[in-house]
Design an enzyme around this catalytic site. Structure first.
Site, PDB file in Angstrom:
ATOM      1  N   CYS A 191       2.786  -7.620   1.523  1.00 15.14           N
ATOM      2  CA  CYS A 191       3.971  -8.409   1.178  1.00 15.14           C
ATOM      3  C   CYS A 191       3.769  -9.893   1.430  1.00 15.14           C
ATOM      4  O   CYS A 191       4.732 -10.636   1.607  1.00 15.14           O
ATOM      5  CB  CYS A 191       5.202  -7.898   1.927  1.00 15.14           C
ATOM      6  SG  CYS A 191       5.575  -6.175   1.549  1.00 15.14           S
ATOM      7  N   TYR A 208       0.856  -1.192   0.000  1.00 13.37           N
ATOM      8  CA  TYR A 208       0.000   0.000   0.000  1.00 13.37           C
ATOM      9  C   TYR A 208       0.884   1.230   0.000  1.00 13.37           C
ATOM     10  O   TYR A 208       1.926   1.277   0.667  1.00 13.37           O
ATOM     11  CB  TYR A 208      -0.887   0.014   1.249  1.00 13.37           C
ATOM     12  CG  TYR A 208      -1.523   1.362   1.531  1.00 13.37           C
ATOM     13  CD1 TYR A 208      -2.638   1.783   0.807  1.00 13.37           C
ATOM     14  CD2 TYR A 208      -1.006   2.214   2.508  1.00 13.37           C
ATOM     15  CE1 TYR A 208      -3.219   3.021   1.044  1.00 13.37           C
ATOM     16  CE2 TYR A 208      -1.587   3.455   2.747  1.00 13.37           C
ATOM     17  CZ  TYR A 208      -2.686   3.853   2.009  1.00 13.37           C
ATOM     18  OH  TYR A 208      -3.258   5.083   2.238  1.00 13.37           O
ATOM     19  N   HIS A 209       0.472   2.248  -0.752  1.00 10.56           N
ATOM     20  CA  HIS A 209       1.085   3.577  -0.674  1.00 10.56           C
ATOM     21  C   HIS A 209      -0.027   4.589  -0.442  1.00 10.56           C
ATOM     22  O   HIS A 209      -1.140   4.438  -0.971  1.00 10.56           O
ATOM     23  CB  HIS A 209       1.815   3.936  -1.967  1.00 10.56           C
ATOM     24  CG  HIS A 209       3.000   3.072  -2.260  1.00 10.56           C
ATOM     25  ND1 HIS A 209       3.963   2.761  -1.327  1.00 10.56           N
ATOM     26  CD2 HIS A 209       3.390   2.444  -3.403  1.00 10.56           C
ATOM     27  CE1 HIS A 209       4.878   1.995  -1.868  1.00 10.56           C
ATOM     28  NE2 HIS A 209       4.554   1.776  -3.132  1.00 10.56           N
ATOM     29  N   ILE A 229      10.474  -2.705   0.956  1.00 15.80           N
ATOM     30  CA  ILE A 229      11.481  -2.582  -0.091  1.00 15.80           C
ATOM     31  C   ILE A 229      11.007  -3.353  -1.315  1.00 15.80           C
ATOM     32  O   ILE A 229      10.545  -4.491  -1.196  1.00 15.80           O
ATOM     33  CB  ILE A 229      12.842  -3.138   0.369  1.00 15.80           C
ATOM     34  CG1 ILE A 229      13.385  -2.317   1.542  1.00 15.80           C
ATOM     35  CG2 ILE A 229      13.856  -3.141  -0.787  1.00 15.80           C
ATOM     36  CD1 ILE A 229      14.622  -2.916   2.172  1.00 15.80           C
ATOM     37  N   GLY A 230      11.096  -2.724  -2.474  1.00 14.14           N
ATOM     38  CA  GLY A 230      10.798  -3.405  -3.732  1.00 14.14           C
ATOM     39  C   GLY A 230      11.595  -2.741  -4.841  1.00 14.14           C
ATOM     40  O   GLY A 230      11.501  -1.521  -5.025  1.00 14.14           O
TER      41      GLY A 230
END
Length: 217
Positions: free
Chosen positions: A177, A75-76, A147-148
């Site tokens: 994730c 989610y962002h 992290i992605g």
């Protein structure tokens, strides 16, 4: 060309961010542009990495975007600092695993400036904090940063996200994730009413410690 550090004001639409990253990463690979760390916030969205499972999208209450980065659903949204990192690994060292570890070091060093102990966990991507003490949350581990990454022609893009003060209920639409047995947290949730500007300063300081100084240092 020295690395550039950019902080975007307001909320940046996700497709626009991806387009900027794609263009900049190509220019870096061609030697036409400097490396870039770009700090943004997004409107509420879910993004699916290359390993995302359809079953981990529980409630598509916000727009869902397929992303070329590694990882699963995340989610962002407002209150979360997203750091898009475009570095030339041909120059810095063509080792993706070492690069991801450096991103972890960056986040851990950033959190340490607020006296938060961020930790790695085997088999779980991202940075985690333990919930010690005698509260109802004692013994729990929550994720505070994700992290992605993607690498093309040895130039990195996508990057990290750090929860400053997002609406944590928004994570309920996904299995973040792919991890079902742990929760998510933020700096505010941990009792630290820091501002996004505070976090940006900490990120820049920690980045210089891990990766070296930027153009404006």
């Amino acid at each position: 060309m020295p690395l550039e550090w950019r902080i975007e004001r307001g909320l940046t639409p996700y497709p626009q961010a991806v387009a900027v990253m794609e263009e900049r990463a190509a220019a870096i690979a061609d030697g036409r542009a400097a490396e870039l760390v770009w700090l943004v916030e997004h409107p509420p969205i879910y993004t699916a990495g290359t390993s995302a499972k359809d079953s981990d999208l529980l409630d598509a209450r916000f727009p869902v975007f397929k992303s070329g980065r590694g990882g699963q659903f995340t989610y962002h949204g407002p209150g979360q600092r997203v750091g898009y990192v475009m570095l030339d690994l041909k120059r810095r060292g063509p080792d993706v695993r070492a690069y991801v570890r450096s991103l972890e070091d960056w986040l851990i060093a950033t959190l340490a400036q607020f006296n938060v102990k961020g930790e790695r966990r085997d088999g779980r991507v991202g940075i985690w904090v333990a919930r010690p003490g005698l509260t109802s949350e004692a013994g729990r581990e929550d994720k505070i940063a994700a992290i992605g990454v993607r690498v093309r022609r040895w130039v990195t893009f996508h990057g990290i996200s750090l929860n400053v003060d997002p609406d944590l209920a928004h994570f309920g639409g996904i299995v973040p994730c792919g991890v079902r047995e742990h929760g998510v947290t933020s700096l505010h949730d941990l009792g630290l009413p820091v501002t996004m500007a505070d976090v940006d300063v900490a990120l820049k300081t920690a980045f210089a410690e891990v990766f070296g100084p930027s153009a404006s240092d």
